[in-house]
Scaffold this active site. Sequence first.
Site, PDB file in Angstrom:
ATOM      1  N   ILE A  32     -17.603  -7.897  10.621  1.00 15.31           N
ATOM      2  CA  ILE A  32     -18.673  -7.550   9.691  1.00 15.31           C
ATOM      3  C   ILE A  32     -19.505  -8.777   9.322  1.00 15.31           C
ATOM      4  O   ILE A  32     -20.731  -8.699   9.212  1.00 15.31           O
ATOM      5  CB  ILE A  32     -18.081  -6.892   8.429  1.00 15.31           C
ATOM      6  CG1 ILE A  32     -17.456  -5.539   8.784  1.00 15.31           C
ATOM      7  CG2 ILE A  32     -19.145  -6.718   7.347  1.00 15.31           C
ATOM      8  CD1 ILE A  32     -16.612  -4.930   7.677  1.00 15.31           C
ATOM      9  N   ASP A  77     -12.462 -23.079   4.237  1.00 17.71           N
ATOM     10  CA  ASP A  77     -11.493 -22.060   3.868  1.00 17.71           C
ATOM     11  C   ASP A  77     -11.813 -21.632   2.441  1.00 17.71           C
ATOM     12  O   ASP A  77     -11.800 -22.454   1.523  1.00 17.71           O
ATOM     13  CB  ASP A  77     -10.077 -22.645   3.954  1.00 17.71           C
ATOM     14  CG  ASP A  77      -8.989 -21.625   3.636  1.00 17.71           C
ATOM     15  OD1 ASP A  77      -9.303 -20.537   3.114  1.00 17.71           O
ATOM     16  OD2 ASP A  77      -7.814 -21.923   3.913  1.00 17.71           O
ATOM     17  N   ASN A 104     -17.742 -12.032   2.211  1.00 18.10           N
ATOM     18  CA  ASN A 104     -17.133 -11.063   3.107  1.00 18.10           C
ATOM     19  C   ASN A 104     -15.753 -11.485   3.614  1.00 18.10           C
ATOM     20  O   ASN A 104     -14.955 -10.635   4.010  1.00 18.10           O
ATOM     21  CB  ASN A 104     -18.073 -10.828   4.297  1.00 18.10           C
ATOM     22  CG  ASN A 104     -17.414 -10.080   5.420  1.00 18.10           C
ATOM     23  OD1 ASN A 104     -17.155  -8.889   5.321  1.00 18.10           O
ATOM     24  ND2 ASN A 104     -17.118 -10.785   6.506  1.00 18.10           N
ATOM     25  N   TYR A 170      -2.637  -5.269  -0.255  1.00 16.10           N
ATOM     26  CA  TYR A 170      -4.070  -5.285   0.073  1.00 16.10           C
ATOM     27  C   TYR A 170      -4.889  -4.463  -0.919  1.00 16.10           C
ATOM     28  O   TYR A 170      -5.919  -4.932  -1.416  1.00 16.10           O
ATOM     29  CB  TYR A 170      -4.266  -4.752   1.486  1.00 16.10           C
ATOM     30  CG  TYR A 170      -5.711  -4.693   1.930  1.00 16.10           C
ATOM     31  CD1 TYR A 170      -6.387  -5.845   2.315  1.00 16.10           C
ATOM     32  CD2 TYR A 170      -6.404  -3.476   1.955  1.00 16.10           C
ATOM     33  CE1 TYR A 170      -7.709  -5.797   2.720  1.00 16.10           C
ATOM     34  CE2 TYR A 170      -7.726  -3.423   2.360  1.00 16.10           C
ATOM     35  CZ  TYR A 170      -8.371  -4.578   2.741  1.00 16.10           C
ATOM     36  OH  TYR A 170      -9.686  -4.530   3.142  1.00 16.10           O
ATOM     37  N   LYS A 174      -8.195  -5.673  -3.557  1.00 13.53           N
ATOM     38  CA  LYS A 174      -9.571  -5.178  -3.545  1.00 13.53           C
ATOM     39  C   LYS A 174      -9.936  -4.494  -4.862  1.00 13.53           C
ATOM     40  O   LYS A 174     -11.090  -4.549  -5.295  1.00 13.53           O
ATOM     41  CB  LYS A 174      -9.762  -4.222  -2.364  1.00 13.53           C
ATOM     42  CG  LYS A 174      -9.659  -4.923  -1.010  1.00 13.53           C
ATOM     43  CD  LYS A 174     -10.683  -6.035  -0.864  1.00 13.53           C
ATOM     44  CE  LYS A 174     -10.688  -6.626   0.534  1.00 13.53           C
ATOM     45  NZ  LYS A 174     -11.718  -7.679   0.706  1.00 13.53           N
ATOM     46  N   THR A 205     -13.095  -3.872  13.867  1.00 11.53           N
ATOM     47  CA  THR A 205     -13.285  -5.319  13.771  1.00 11.53           C
ATOM     48  C   THR A 205     -12.060  -6.022  14.342  1.00 11.53           C
ATOM     49  O   THR A 205     -10.980  -5.422  14.449  1.00 11.53           O
ATOM     50  CB  THR A 205     -13.461  -5.764  12.303  1.00 11.53           C
ATOM     51  OG1 THR A 205     -12.227  -5.516  11.603  1.00 11.53           O
ATOM     52  CG2 THR A 205     -14.596  -5.015  11.620  1.00 11.53           C
TER      53      THR A 205
END
Length: 266
Positions: A32, A77, A104, A170, A174, A205
Amino acid sequence: MTSASAATNGLPASAPPLAGRVALVTGAGSGIGRAAALAYAAKGAAVALVGRREALLLEVVAEIEAKGGSAAAFAADVADETAIRGLISDVVARFGRLDIAFNNAGTSSYGLIEQASSAEFDRVFATNVRGVWLLLREEIAAMRAAGRGGAIVNTSSIAATGGTAGLSIYAPSKAALDAMTRVLAIEIGRDGIRINNVSPGLTRTPMNDGLPDVMFEQVAAHSALGRIATPEEIADAAVWLSGDEARFVTGQDLLVDGGFNIAGWR
C-alpha cells in the site's frame, strides 16, 4: 486540508491537485505504501518515501522520477524515536515543507492467544501504536510551526472494529490507532490540520503473502464486491483523504473493504 488550491498557491489552475505540496509516506517500499507514493506523485506532490529497506525505496524513487515527479528516500525505523525526530527535520530540510503525512508502516501478528508471547505483543505495539504516535508528534509539530495546515492519514484496519480469532494482538493495536486519531482531530483541528484513518480489508500485499489462499477466498466470498482489494485501491482512498476534496473530513475512519463489514449472513 485547509491549504489553498493550486491557483491561489501561485500555481496555474490546470496544475495537478497536489502540486506544490510535500507528502511523506511510511512503509513506502512495497504494498500500500508503494502504491500511495506513486499516487501522490501522480497528483503532483513531491514525495518523501520512508522505510527500513532503502533499496526498495530507491526503486520507487526512480519510478517516480522517470515519470517526471520529485521524490527522495529516507531509511528509518518508525519505532526508533531518535530516527523519527531526525526524519521529519530531514524531510523539511530537503523539500522545504510538510503538507501531507500517510503513516502507513505497520506489522501484523496472527495466532491464538495461548501461543502468543509478550515479546510479540511488544513488537507489534512498538510499530503500530508507538511508532505512529512518534511520527504524529513530529509531523504535527512541523505542520503547526509552518502555519499552513496539513492532512494526516493513518493506516488502520477493519480488524479494529471487528472480531476475528487469532488477532488478539493486531486488532487492539489498530483500535488504539482509531482512538488516537479521534483525540488528535480535536487537538489539531483549529490549526487547520486534519487527521483521518483509512481502514483496509484484506489486501493483496507482501505482508499478507504468507496467508493461506483459502482465507483470501473466504473474505472475497463474504465481501459485497466479491473480491480482494488491490494496494492501489487503498492508496487512492488515502490520497483522497489528503486532498481538498476531503477538506471538511477529520477524525474519521474510512473503511475500504469492498463491503466486507456490511455483508452480514449470505
